[in-house]
Design a protein around this motif. Structure first.
Motif, PDB file in Angstrom:
ATOM      1  N   GLY A  27      77.960  36.412 -20.472  1.00  0.00           N
ATOM      2  CA  GLY A  27      77.309  35.093 -20.251  1.00  0.00           C
ATOM      3  C   GLY A  27      77.562  34.153 -19.256  1.00  0.00           C
ATOM      4  O   GLY A  27      78.493  34.726 -18.271  1.00  0.00           O
ATOM      5  N   GLN A  28      76.906  32.997 -19.132  1.00  0.00           N
ATOM      6  CA  GLN A  28      77.300  32.134 -18.048  1.00  0.00           C
ATOM      7  C   GLN A  28      77.298  30.706 -18.525  1.00  0.00           C
ATOM      8  O   GLN A  28      77.064  30.446 -19.986  1.00  0.00           O
ATOM      9  CB  GLN A  28      76.132  32.133 -17.034  1.00  0.00           C
ATOM     10  CG  GLN A  28      76.171  33.618 -16.314  1.00  0.00           C
ATOM     11  CD  GLN A  28      75.031  33.577 -15.181  1.00  0.00           C
ATOM     12  OE1 GLN A  28      74.851  32.573 -14.567  1.00  0.00           O
ATOM     13  NE2 GLN A  28      74.220  34.795 -15.071  1.00  0.00           N
ATOM     14  N   VAL A  29      77.939  29.687 -17.832  1.00  0.00           N
ATOM     15  CA  VAL A  29      77.937  28.231 -18.109  1.00  0.00           C
ATOM     16  C   VAL A  29      76.697  27.851 -18.922  1.00  0.00           C
ATOM     17  O   VAL A  29      76.383  27.173 -19.946  1.00  0.00           O
ATOM     18  CB  VAL A  29      78.559  27.477 -17.251  1.00  0.00           C
ATOM     19  CG1 VAL A  29      78.578  25.924 -17.693  1.00  0.00           C
ATOM     20  CG2 VAL A  29      79.909  27.924 -16.812  1.00  0.00           C
ATOM     21  N   ASP A  30      75.539  28.027 -18.104  1.00  0.00           N
ATOM     22  CA  ASP A  30      74.273  27.586 -18.478  1.00  0.00           C
ATOM     23  C   ASP A  30      73.315  28.659 -19.154  1.00  0.00           C
ATOM     24  O   ASP A  30      72.008  28.497 -19.252  1.00  0.00           O
ATOM     25  CB  ASP A  30      73.602  27.074 -17.138  1.00  0.00           C
ATOM     26  CG  ASP A  30      73.635  28.115 -16.139  1.00  0.00           C
ATOM     27  OD1 ASP A  30      74.056  28.933 -16.132  1.00  0.00           O
ATOM     28  OD2 ASP A  30      72.798  27.528 -14.984  1.00  0.00           O
ATOM     29  N   ASP A  31      73.892  29.832 -19.554  1.00  0.00           N
ATOM     30  CA  ASP A  31      73.135  30.866 -19.936  1.00  0.00           C
ATOM     31  C   ASP A  31      73.985  31.808 -21.007  1.00  0.00           C
ATOM     32  O   ASP A  31      74.456  32.957 -20.760  1.00  0.00           O
ATOM     33  CB  ASP A  31      72.669  32.002 -18.862  1.00  0.00           C
ATOM     34  CG  ASP A  31      71.528  33.068 -19.515  1.00  0.00           C
ATOM     35  OD1 ASP A  31      71.176  32.507 -20.702  1.00  0.00           O
ATOM     36  OD2 ASP A  31      71.244  33.821 -18.889  1.00  0.00           O
ATOM     37  N   ARG A  32      74.274  31.241 -22.118  1.00  0.00           N
ATOM     38  CA  ARG A  32      75.336  31.795 -23.206  1.00  0.00           C
ATOM     39  C   ARG A  32      74.701  33.019 -23.649  1.00  0.00           C
ATOM     40  O   ARG A  32      73.626  33.226 -23.933  1.00  0.00           O
ATOM     41  CB  ARG A  32      75.832  30.585 -23.861  1.00  0.00           C
ATOM     42  CG  ARG A  32      76.270  29.443 -23.409  1.00  0.00           C
ATOM     43  CD  ARG A  32      76.383  28.154 -24.298  1.00  0.00           C
ATOM     44  NE  ARG A  32      77.584  28.384 -25.144  1.00  0.00           N
ATOM     45  CZ  ARG A  32      78.700  28.294 -25.011  1.00  0.00           C
ATOM     46  NH1 ARG A  32      79.060  27.931 -23.880  1.00  0.00           N
ATOM     47  NH2 ARG A  32      79.454  28.684 -26.023  1.00  0.00           N
ATOM     48  N   SER A  33      75.879  33.817 -24.129  1.00  0.00           N
ATOM     49  CA  SER A  33      75.373  35.071 -24.468  1.00  0.00           C
ATOM     50  C   SER A  33      76.432  35.225 -25.828  1.00  0.00           C
ATOM     51  O   SER A  33      77.870  35.104 -25.822  1.00  0.00           O
ATOM     52  CB  SER A  33      75.730  36.366 -23.864  1.00  0.00           C
ATOM     53  OG  SER A  33      74.500  36.242 -22.882  1.00  0.00           O
ATOM     54  N   ASN A  34      75.993  35.306 -27.148  1.00  0.00           N
ATOM     55  CA  ASN A  34      76.716  35.483 -28.220  1.00  0.00           C
ATOM     56  C   ASN A  34      77.341  36.853 -28.653  1.00  0.00           C
ATOM     57  O   ASN A  34      76.424  37.837 -28.031  1.00  0.00           O
ATOM     58  CB  ASN A  34      75.945  34.807 -29.572  1.00  0.00           C
ATOM     59  CG  ASN A  34      75.920  33.173 -29.194  1.00  0.00           C
ATOM     60  OD1 ASN A  34      76.574  32.688 -28.538  1.00  0.00           O
ATOM     61  ND2 ASN A  34      74.649  32.830 -30.080  1.00  0.00           N
ATOM     62  N   VAL A  35      78.268  36.974 -29.340  1.00  0.00           N
ATOM     63  CA  VAL A  35      78.882  38.287 -29.546  1.00  0.00           C
ATOM     64  C   VAL A  35      78.775  38.563 -31.185  1.00  0.00           C
ATOM     65  O   VAL A  35      79.282  37.576 -31.707  1.00  0.00           O
ATOM     66  CB  VAL A  35      80.161  38.687 -29.340  1.00  0.00           C
ATOM     67  CG1 VAL A  35      80.775  39.920 -29.441  1.00  0.00           C
ATOM     68  CG2 VAL A  35      80.377  38.404 -27.514  1.00  0.00           C
ATOM     69  N   PHE A  36      77.864  39.574 -31.689  1.00  0.00           N
ATOM     70  CA  PHE A  36      77.993  39.687 -33.298  1.00  0.00           C
ATOM     71  C   PHE A  36      78.507  41.064 -33.625  1.00  0.00           C
ATOM     72  O   PHE A  36      78.563  42.177 -32.979  1.00  0.00           O
ATOM     73  CB  PHE A  36      76.566  39.981 -33.458  1.00  0.00           C
ATOM     74  CG  PHE A  36      75.821  38.543 -33.428  1.00  0.00           C
ATOM     75  CD1 PHE A  36      75.645  37.682 -34.337  1.00  0.00           C
ATOM     76  CD2 PHE A  36      75.141  38.120 -32.198  1.00  0.00           C
ATOM     77  CE1 PHE A  36      74.858  36.436 -34.133  1.00  0.00           C
ATOM     78  CE2 PHE A  36      74.504  37.009 -31.828  1.00  0.00           C
ATOM     79  CZ  PHE A  36      74.445  36.093 -33.079  1.00  0.00           C
ATOM     80  N   GLY A  37      79.252  40.940 -34.779  1.00  0.00           N
ATOM     81  CA  GLY A  37      80.039  42.071 -35.123  1.00  0.00           C
ATOM     82  C   GLY A  37      79.161  42.860 -36.120  1.00  0.00           C
ATOM     83  O   GLY A  37      79.479  44.028 -36.462  1.00  0.00           O
ATOM     84  N   GLY A  38      77.954  42.386 -36.562  1.00  0.00           N
ATOM     85  CA  GLY A  38      76.833  43.222 -37.477  1.00  0.00           C
ATOM     86  C   GLY A  38      75.680  43.662 -36.499  1.00  0.00           C
ATOM     87  O   GLY A  38      75.758  43.227 -35.306  1.00  0.00           O
ATOM     88  N   GLY A  39      74.865  44.214 -37.480  1.00  0.00           N
ATOM     89  CA  GLY A  39      73.491  44.536 -36.895  1.00  0.00           C
ATOM     90  C   GLY A  39      72.656  43.549 -37.076  1.00  0.00           C
ATOM     91  O   GLY A  39      72.586  42.460 -37.818  1.00  0.00           O
ATOM     92  N   VAL A  40      71.291  43.836 -36.702  1.00  0.00           N
ATOM     93  CA  VAL A  40      70.200  43.128 -36.618  1.00  0.00           C
ATOM     94  C   VAL A  40      69.162  43.600 -37.774  1.00  0.00           C
ATOM     95  O   VAL A  40      68.911  45.050 -37.670  1.00  0.00           O
ATOM     96  CB  VAL A  40      69.339  43.025 -35.505  1.00  0.00           C
ATOM     97  CG1 VAL A  40      67.984  41.921 -35.489  1.00  0.00           C
ATOM     98  CG2 VAL A  40      70.028  42.358 -34.486  1.00  0.00           C
ATOM     99  N   ALA A  41      68.850  43.009 -38.714  1.00  0.00           N
ATOM    100  CA  ALA A  41      67.752  43.327 -39.783  1.00  0.00           C
ATOM    101  C   ALA A  41      66.382  42.642 -39.797  1.00  0.00           C
ATOM    102  O   ALA A  41      66.728  41.598 -39.520  1.00  0.00           O
ATOM    103  CB  ALA A  41      68.406  43.356 -41.179  1.00  0.00           C
ATOM    104  N   ALA A  42      65.546  43.134 -39.808  1.00  0.00           N
ATOM    105  CA  ALA A  42      64.051  42.342 -39.975  1.00  0.00           C
ATOM    106  C   ALA A  42      63.025  43.152 -40.589  1.00  0.00           C
ATOM    107  O   ALA A  42      63.259  44.178 -41.053  1.00  0.00           O
ATOM    108  CB  ALA A  42      63.636  42.414 -38.302  1.00  0.00           C
ATOM    109  N   ASN A  43      62.073  42.463 -40.912  1.00  0.00           N
ATOM    110  CA  ASN A  43      60.914  42.999 -41.832  1.00  0.00           C
ATOM    111  C   ASN A  43      61.687  43.495 -43.097  1.00  0.00           C
ATOM    112  O   ASN A  43      60.999  44.699 -43.484  1.00  0.00           O
ATOM    113  CB  ASN A  43      60.274  43.822 -41.084  1.00  0.00           C
ATOM    114  CG  ASN A  43      59.546  43.182 -39.682  1.00  0.00           C
ATOM    115  OD1 ASN A  43      58.955  42.109 -39.743  1.00  0.00           O
ATOM    116  ND2 ASN A  43      59.573  44.182 -38.550  1.00  0.00           N
TER     117      ASN A  43
END
Length: 218
Positions: A27-43
């Motif tokens: 990430g950057q100061v004005d463009d942040r990037s989060n870190v996740f320990g789990g997966g993505v679930a949808a639908n």
């Protein structure tokens, strides 16, 4: 899609490990990037991880990573607010059995959360059907210099631990909340502002640990 009557719509990983070391920058100061320990679930899907570890930095002298973003022990559940048939479209689940977050070296310009997140089409949605859950989360602060954020939040997870591992920590301007245990076996912790959050009891060991304020039902 997660059909509870069939073995479909499910993704499972037994063990996951994310180590950000060296001179990496996320990430950057004005463009942040989060870190996740789990997966993505949808639908209506189910994404699960048995155990996950997120580590910022290593014990190597050259390890000075910088992260501009938050750390979540859990994953992301997409809540589309679908209503209809089949009903299993309505609820997506991202699940982590046990998570460990280690702050070893470098800098984290963001917050730490023991749980995951549920994304909705808009922020006004309150009746979320999807869930992002973590069974147990442990946060280990191996260095007093890594965390540069404002919040360390243990709420939303039944069993949570916050451990101070180094010698001395000044927690001024940091909000800590919702941990089952706070451990400072060989450390001195000062200026700790604490909110019990969803925990009826917090057990503190080691220390000394200096609290500047408490919030919650005492």
């Amino acid at each position: 899609i997660q059909d509870p009557t069939k073995d479909v719509g499910t993704a499972h990983v037994a063990e996951a490990s994310i180590v950000i070391g060296g001179d990496a920058q996320i990430g950057q100061v004005d463009d942040r990037s989060n870190v996740f320990g789990g997966g993505v679930a949808a639908n209506g899907a189910l994404a699960s991880v048995g155990t996950t570890t997120i580590q910022i930095g290593t014990t190597e002298e050259t390890s000075k990573p910088v992260v501009y973003g938050d750390i979540y022990a859990g994953g992301i559940a997409q809540d589309t607010q679908y209503q209809g048939s089949p009903s299993y479209y309505e609820k997506s689940t991202s699940r982590v059995g046990e998570a460990t977050i280690n702050l070893v070296s470098g800098e984290l310009h963001g917050n730490v959360y023991a749980n995951g997140v549920v994304n909705t089409p808009n922020e006004s949605v309150t009746d979320k059907k999807s869930v992002s859950e973590v069974g147990k989360t442990t946060v280990n602060l191996f260095s007093a210099d890594v965390f540069k954020g404002e919040t360390i939040d243990g709420q939303g997870v039944k069993e949570t631990a916050l451990n101070f591992v180094a010698d001395s920590y000044d927690m001024k301007d940091v909000a800590v909340s919702g941990f089952s245990t706070i451990g400072a076996e060989s450390a001195t912790v000062s200026n700790l502002s604490y909110d019990f959050g969803d925990k009826a009891v917090t057990v503190v060991t080691g220390g000394p640990v200096e609290f500047t304020s408490f919030e919650g039902d005492l």
